[in-house]
Design an enzyme around this catalytic site. Sequence first.
Site, PDB file in Angstrom:
ATOM      1  N   ASP A 251      13.762  77.742  59.098  1.00 12.25           N
ATOM      2  CA  ASP A 251      13.503  76.517  59.009  1.00 12.25           C
ATOM      3  C   ASP A 251      14.689  75.635  59.225  1.00 12.25           C
ATOM      4  O   ASP A 251      15.745  76.190  58.473  1.00 12.25           O
ATOM      5  CB  ASP A 251      12.744  75.909  57.743  1.00 12.25           C
ATOM      6  CG  ASP A 251      11.394  75.811  58.010  1.00 12.25           C
ATOM      7  OD1 ASP A 251      10.699  75.895  56.867  1.00 12.25           O
ATOM      8  OD2 ASP A 251      10.951  76.182  59.077  1.00 12.25           O
TER       9      ASP A 251
ATOM     10  N   PRO B  22       8.639  54.426  46.575  1.00  7.67           N
ATOM     11  CA  PRO B  22       9.973  54.501  47.048  1.00  7.67           C
ATOM     12  C   PRO B  22      11.036  54.420  46.295  1.00  7.67           C
ATOM     13  O   PRO B  22      12.139  54.760  46.569  1.00  7.67           O
ATOM     14  CB  PRO B  22       9.890  52.826  47.805  1.00  7.67           C
ATOM     15  CG  PRO B  22       8.593  52.384  47.252  1.00  7.67           C
ATOM     16  CD  PRO B  22       7.713  53.444  46.617  1.00  7.67           C
TER      17      PRO B  22
ATOM     18  N   GLU C  41       1.744  46.602  44.940  1.00 11.92           N
ATOM     19  CA  GLU C  41       3.023  46.684  44.456  1.00 11.92           C
ATOM     20  C   GLU C  41       3.233  47.907  43.770  1.00 11.92           C
ATOM     21  O   GLU C  41       4.458  48.179  43.411  1.00 11.92           O
ATOM     22  CB  GLU C  41       3.273  45.395  43.683  1.00 11.92           C
ATOM     23  CG  GLU C  41       3.434  44.255  44.343  1.00 11.92           C
ATOM     24  CD  GLU C  41       4.059  44.034  45.670  1.00 11.92           C
ATOM     25  OE1 GLU C  41       3.523  44.014  46.749  1.00 11.92           O
ATOM     26  OE2 GLU C  41       5.279  44.547  45.766  1.00 11.92           O
TER      27      GLU C  41
ATOM     28  N   ARG D  61       2.373  74.719  54.593  1.00  9.69           N
ATOM     29  CA  ARG D  61       2.807  75.601  55.609  1.00  9.69           C
ATOM     30  C   ARG D  61       3.920  76.499  55.195  1.00  9.69           C
ATOM     31  O   ARG D  61       4.115  77.522  55.815  1.00  9.69           O
ATOM     32  CB  ARG D  61       3.808  74.807  56.857  1.00  9.69           C
ATOM     33  CG  ARG D  61       5.064  74.168  56.416  1.00  9.69           C
ATOM     34  CD  ARG D  61       5.776  73.374  57.431  1.00  9.69           C
ATOM     35  NE  ARG D  61       6.384  74.096  58.403  1.00  9.69           N
ATOM     36  CZ  ARG D  61       7.400  74.854  58.384  1.00  9.69           C
ATOM     37  NH1 ARG D  61       8.002  74.723  57.365  1.00  9.69           N
ATOM     38  NH2 ARG D  61       7.875  75.557  59.729  1.00  9.69           N
TER      39      ARG D  61
HETATM   40  C1  JD8 Z   1       3.925  54.596  47.110  1.00 13.05           C
HETATM   41  C2  JD8 Z   1       2.700  51.412  46.866  1.00 13.05           C
HETATM   42  C3  JD8 Z   1       3.921  49.881  48.524  1.00 13.05           C
HETATM   43  C4  JD8 Z   1       6.160  49.778  47.619  1.00 13.05           C
HETATM   44  C5  JD8 Z   1       5.899  46.856  47.548  1.00 13.05           C
HETATM   45  C6  JD8 Z   1       5.274  47.832  49.741  1.00 13.05           C
HETATM   46  C7  JD8 Z   1       7.186  57.090  49.191  1.00 13.05           C
HETATM   47  N1  JD8 Z   1       9.257  56.642  50.970  1.00 13.05           N
HETATM   48  C8  JD8 Z   1       8.426  55.710  50.699  1.00 13.05           C
HETATM   49  N2  JD8 Z   1       8.417  54.504  51.068  1.00 13.05           N
HETATM   50  N3  JD8 Z   1       7.111  53.705  50.514  1.00 13.05           N
HETATM   51  C9  JD8 Z   1       6.839  54.586  49.770  1.00 13.05           C
HETATM   52  C10 JD8 Z   1       5.615  54.222  49.101  1.00 13.05           C
HETATM   53  C11 JD8 Z   1       5.132  52.781  48.964  1.00 13.05           C
HETATM   54  C12 JD8 Z   1       4.184  52.555  47.964  1.00 13.05           C
HETATM   55  C13 JD8 Z   1       3.654  53.259  47.277  1.00 13.05           C
HETATM   56  C14 JD8 Z   1       4.896  54.938  47.985  1.00 13.05           C
HETATM   57  C15 JD8 Z   1       2.622  52.653  46.412  1.00 13.05           C
HETATM   58  N4  JD8 Z   1       3.634  51.335  47.856  1.00 13.05           N
HETATM   59  C16 JD8 Z   1       4.834  48.918  47.792  1.00 13.05           C
HETATM   60  C17 JD8 Z   1       7.003  48.905  46.695  1.00 13.05           C
HETATM   61  C18 JD8 Z   1       7.399  47.510  47.573  1.00 13.05           C
HETATM   62  N5  JD8 Z   1       5.005  47.869  48.301  1.00 13.05           N
HETATM   63  C19 JD8 Z   1       7.391  55.777  49.786  1.00 13.05           C
HETATM   64  N6  JD8 Z   1       7.161  58.099  48.930  1.00 13.05           N
END
Ligand code: JD8
Length: 284
Positions: A175, A91, A118, A160
């Site tokens: 697209d 994220p 996490e 794709r």
């Molecule tokens: C990888 C662990 C969960 C995230 C604590 C919830 C992408 N757009 C996106 N939203 N969330 C992700 C994502 C979440 C992930 C991981 C991607 C690995 N988590 C963690 C930080 C807070 N938990 C993502 N691309």
Amino acid sequence: MRIDIITIFPEYFGPLSVSLIGKAAERGDISFGVHDLRKWTHDVHRTVDDSPFGGGPGMVMKPEPWGDALDAVASMGAGPGANPLLVIPTPTGVPFTQRHAARYAAEPRLIFACGRYEGIDGRVTDEARSRMRVEEVSIGDYVLAGGEPAVLVMTEAICRLLPGVLGNAESAADDSFGFGGGSSGGPMAGLVEGPAFTRPRVWRDREVPAVLLSGDHRAIARWRRDSALRRTAQNRPDLVWRLLAGSVAAEGEDAGEEAVRLDDHDRAVLAEAGFPVTGEDVAN
Ligand code: JD8
């Protein structure tokens, strides 16, 4: 193209064997490797996580299994596959866009690292950067529980665009967001598309726009661009401002040759859609 995925939930990627991507994999146009991270643990509990240094909620993924897994998977490729691009969904990553999808589709080999808990110990990315190209990307401003869903999304957006994956009825050339992977951004460059219609011509007293049955391809193209402009002004004003700034590229992305001009008709449609288009907006 070769795509390797490292995850603690290998069963999550069953969907890669269905639909267009599944058929492309059967044809050998794409080859997938899905690897269980726990294969690189050595304790009876196959531990992949531990509590965070400095305290705080949740658990962090241990570096050792990741280091060993990336060593093994990265060395699996020969020839062009020997220089894989490691993509880590997080994220905290840069926003994944159609432009990334087009660029990744040109790579001979991708490795996706799926975190959970996490996230992955921060040293893993740094250590990986010392021996391969690494990109951390996010698929959107919402929080998932892990990287697996993001990898499914990115894999579909990338595959794709590969030659022969889309049936000939479909083409990525026009697209939305208009980076059909081709050199020119295509007619919808920087816009989201308007609605599409099919038979019956009348459904629940709703008629298909007559111009679409006219056979007048110029009028149809104009109608489609107008409805794309209206929908983009409605749902994605950020894209319209980008267009008014003369580019289709996101902040910090190189626009390359994709300068886009809005003609007077476009401006009139945007103004009618309530978009604050003024003369000079377009002058520059
Ligand atoms: C990888 C662990 C969960 C995230 C604590 C919830 C992408 N757009 C996106 N939203 N969330 C992700 C994502 C979440 C992930 C991981 C991607 C690995 N988590 C963690 C930080 C807070 N938990 C993502 N691309």
